[in-house]
Design an enzyme around this catalytic site. Sequence first.
Site, mmCIF file in Angstrom:
data_model
loop_
_atom_site.group_PDB
_atom_site.id
_atom_site.type_symbol
_atom_site.label_atom_id
_atom_site.label_comp_id
_atom_site.label_asym_id
_atom_site.label_seq_id
_atom_site.Cartn_x
_atom_site.Cartn_y
_atom_site.Cartn_z
ATOM 1 N N GLY A 37 1.675 6.036 -4.624
ATOM 2 C CA GLY A 37 1.829 6.205 -3.136
ATOM 3 C C GLY A 37 1.794 4.712 -2.543
ATOM 4 N N GLY A 53 2.315 2.589 1.197
ATOM 5 C CA GLY A 53 2.138 2.522 2.704
ATOM 6 C C GLY A 53 2.419 1.118 3.361
ATOM 7 C CB ALA A 54 1.893 -0.093 6.699
ATOM 8 N N GLY A 86 0.032 -1.326 1.489
ATOM 9 C CA GLY A 86 -0.037 -1.968 0.078
ATOM 10 C C GLY A 86 0.562 -0.499 -0.971
ATOM 11 C CB VAL A 124 -2.021 3.948 -3.994
ATOM 12 C CG1 VAL A 124 -3.381 4.692 -4.660
ATOM 13 C CG2 VAL A 124 -2.133 3.794 -2.422
ATOM 14 C CG ASP A 161 -2.349 4.586 10.017
ATOM 15 O OD1 ASP A 161 -1.767 5.267 10.556
ATOM 16 O OD2 ASP A 161 -1.938 3.935 9.139
#
Length: 797
Positions: free
Chosen positions: A519, A521-522, A524, A526, A636
Amino acid sequence: MAFVPIYPLLFFFFFLVLTSSQMPFYANAQTYKNVSLGSSLIAQNNINSFWASPSAEFAFGFQQIQKDGFLLAIWFNKIPEKTIVWSANGNDLVPTGSKFELTIDGQLLLKTPTGQQIWKADSSNATGVAYAAMLDTGNFVLANNGSINLWETFKQPTDTILPTQPFVEGDTIFSRYNETKYSEGKFLISFRGGDLVLFTRHSASDVDKFYVWDTAAANGTELIFNISGSIYLAAKDGSIASMLSPNNISTKDFYQRAVIDYDGAFRHYVYPKSSTSSEGRPLGWSILSAVPSNICLLGREDRGVGPCGFNSYCTYDQRATCHCPGGYSFIDPDDVAKGCKQDFVSQSCNKESPETDLFHYSKMPNGDWGYSDYEHFENVTEDYCWQSCLEDCICVAVMFRQGGVCFKKKPPLSNGRMDPSIDGTILVKVRKDNSTISPRNSVSKKNNSSTLILVGSILLSSSVFVNCLLLLVTFLVGRSYNKIRKEIQEQSIFPGMGLQSYTYEDIKKVTNDFSEEIGSGAFGTVFKGVLTSDHGKLVAVKRFNSMVAESDVEFKTEVSAIDRTNHRNLVKLLGFCNEEQHRLLVYEFMSNGSLESFLFGVSRINWYSRIQIASEAAKGLLYLHDGCSTQIIHCDIKPQNILLDDKFTAKISDFGLAKLLKTDQTRTTTGIRGTKGYVAPEWFSNQPITVKVDVYSFGILLLELICGRRNVEAEAGDENEIILADWAYECYTERKLELLVKDDKEAMEDLKRVEKLVKIAIWCIQDDPSLRPTMKNVKQMMEGIVEVPIPPDPSSA
Ligand SMILES: *[C@@H]1O[C@H](CO)[C@@H](O)[C@H](O)[C@H]1NC(C)=O
Ligand SMILES: *[C@@H]1O[C@H](CO)[C@@H](O)[C@H](O)[C@H]1NC(C)=O
Ligand SMILES: *[C@@H]1O[C@H](CO)[C@@H](O)[C@H](O)[C@H]1NC(C)=O
Ligand SMILES: *[C@@H]1O[C@H](CO)[C@@H](O)[C@H](O)[C@H]1NC(C)=O
Ligand SMILES: *[C@@H]1O[C@H](CO)[C@@H](O)[C@H](O)[C@H]1NC(C)=O
Ligand SMILES: *[C@@H]1O[C@H](CO)[C@@H](O)[C@H](O)[C@H]1NC(C)=O
Ligand SMILES: *[C@@H]1O[C@H](CO)[C@@H](O)[C@H](O)[C@H]1NC(C)=O
Ligand SMILES: *[C@@H]1O[C@H](CO)[C@@H](O)[C@H](O)[C@H]1NC(C)=O
Ligand SMILES: *[C@@H]1O[C@H](CO)[C@@H](O)[C@H](O)[C@H]1NC(C)=O
């Protein structure tokens, strides 16, 4: 129920003697006539002193309330109850010999025999008073020679409104104190902002909004109580803005009144004028309608208000009645609304003598004190529930629900109610034998034993301390000074935690050189990893894109704050790497990934799983806000950040990162944390950012969970449906909630819950953060501990 005077027999006696030939009854009454200036009435024992209306249905004068206490009042005069509809001196009854006077210059004065003025009509503007009159409507007026009313009791209501009596913006009626006491009580209804609002009063200046009739329809200009017995809020054009009591019951055949009763409910009563026209109604006052329909079920968390006081509970049968649970009794038996007190010495909190065998419980089926919870368990037995209370000296009662839910209650117990709609049984902790232990004895006993314990623990701890020192010394010998210094430092940052510190090399090995991305996201990316050192345990490693310069200590402080969070509905942090520019976090691995794929993907999870996830996410968030030593604002909340383990338990991830990554504290649009569609409006204004931003995002998430769709769907069939929040509010106000879940059979069969959850969500997405509930409120509403009030339009603030 009707008013029962203290001396009903006397009234009744006169009534029996005189009803047949009504005229002579009015010893002091000037019936069928105007009251001329200079007339007066004297309060006298056992003699009725009043002016009746032409029809004799109403009378104005003195009514004897106590042995030597008279009330200047208006009452229904043809019925034995002599029910009072207006009064002047409820706070200050007057003695025998007191005089009520219509002075030559048109003033209305009430004076005691010693000449002390107790009451005066506020008729300063009334110039040219020619006479006073008790009218057949129940209105007592001062009028000029052209029969224009200069002053009238209809404009000074106490607790009652009669048919044709106007009630407009700014008007207020107060409940009386109790059935027999006419002073102002603890409830009032005020016409404010086009609606009726019920307030509770703690003191003259301290009032709380308790109930609003009908926010959605609020735009009334007048409360109408018409002669065919309908009570409604009328809009400017005369149309019905909100109906309170719809009837077709004529004032020709029935006496009628609408009263704010002392238990806080606004009730419409009728009384047949004769048995022939009673239309099957009981002789005597009966209730046509009451709002709120069951006042026991309302409550306010912060004040413990309601019809009954602390430690008591409320039952409802036509009206609210207060009771004390077993082992408790009324603080003032003459004034039950003051609440109840324990009749026994509280449980000792002394660990050495927990007294668990000295307590048992009294059982209250279908009961609850909705605002006294401080701890709760799921999947436990009733016995476990009770034991957990017995072993906790703070606990005074538990509520146990079928299905294994247990709530521990702390004192004072507030907003108690017992009602068949309540699913749960209360066990109240009561001392088995209260007479043998007097408070004094137990206090001195406690003192003695605590001294003993103090001495004991000093001895004990000093020996433990010595042992530790010895151990430490032995331990130190074999180690280099530097290494020890580092260890001590780390221990002080992560006290007693199992958090693992990894080197970057370690992490590379764990993630097989960052080979399997799961995964991004903003913040970093995963990666999946395997801890070979820990039986091949799977982990998720989060690598930050760019960790803006944080000092070492700050990073560790934040990480340790995250680490100290330990909750079933939060993803667990296992370790971290903090080496040069590399900063990584190692989490437990969630085999089912994020909620996003199950909510919007091909295989949508079913209604009940969605509710379960909503409830678990709420619990996790509540813990972040309230449950740990440092309050954590997530910033978030969205489906991508709700992860699911192999059993589909929802766990919140990425919490604490907002603070960890504090790149920019100023609030430019680029500085906004969170994800479009889920961010609260205060990010765009100058308001402070609080936990309420998470409540907002949770509200959006909740709507997505209810409807199984994204908060924005550009391809939605109908333009109204594009923004989920707007559409949901529209469906709610138009009572078309089924549209929201139309292709979900289970949800369609559970529309009541759909409505409840939608209401909660609408509360959460209020533009004004202060209107949004706390996560604690949200959880309580979701669990049904607290009713969900009607939410306002989210953008109305
Ligand atoms: C008396 O009249 C004045 C001016 O018309 C008004 O402002 C005031 O409210 C009136 N007072 C009462 C008690 O009606
Ligand atoms: C009361 O007095 C007014 C004005 O003097 C008069 O018009 C009216 O008829 C009187 N009412 C009764 C019932 O005498
Ligand atoms: C009514 O009162 C006014 C003054 O207040 C007076 O001028 C008028 O004559 C009176 N009318 C009657 C019928 O008494
Ligand atoms: C209330 O009434 C006014 C005018 O009568 C109208 O402009 C306004 O939209 C109404 N508000 C609501 C909420 O119905
Ligand atoms: C009273 O109000 C109801 C509801 O608006 C209406 O149906 C009825 O006709 C009214 N009665 C009178 C006498 O105006
Ligand atoms: C109200 O009741 C009366 C008789 O009690 C009846 O004649 C009348 O039609 C009713 N009106 C309505 C609107 O139902
Ligand atoms: C406790 O003692 C009081 C009198 O001291 C008695 O009235 C009450 O019933 C007792 N309560 C219980 C639960 O035994
Ligand atoms: C009402 O309250 C008064 C004083 O607080 C009390 O003496 C009286 O007994 C109460 N009446 C009822 C019916 O509870
Ligand atoms: C309660 O226990 C049952 C059976 O052991 C289990 O299936 C269920 O998931 C548990 N529920 C919660 C909320 O822990």
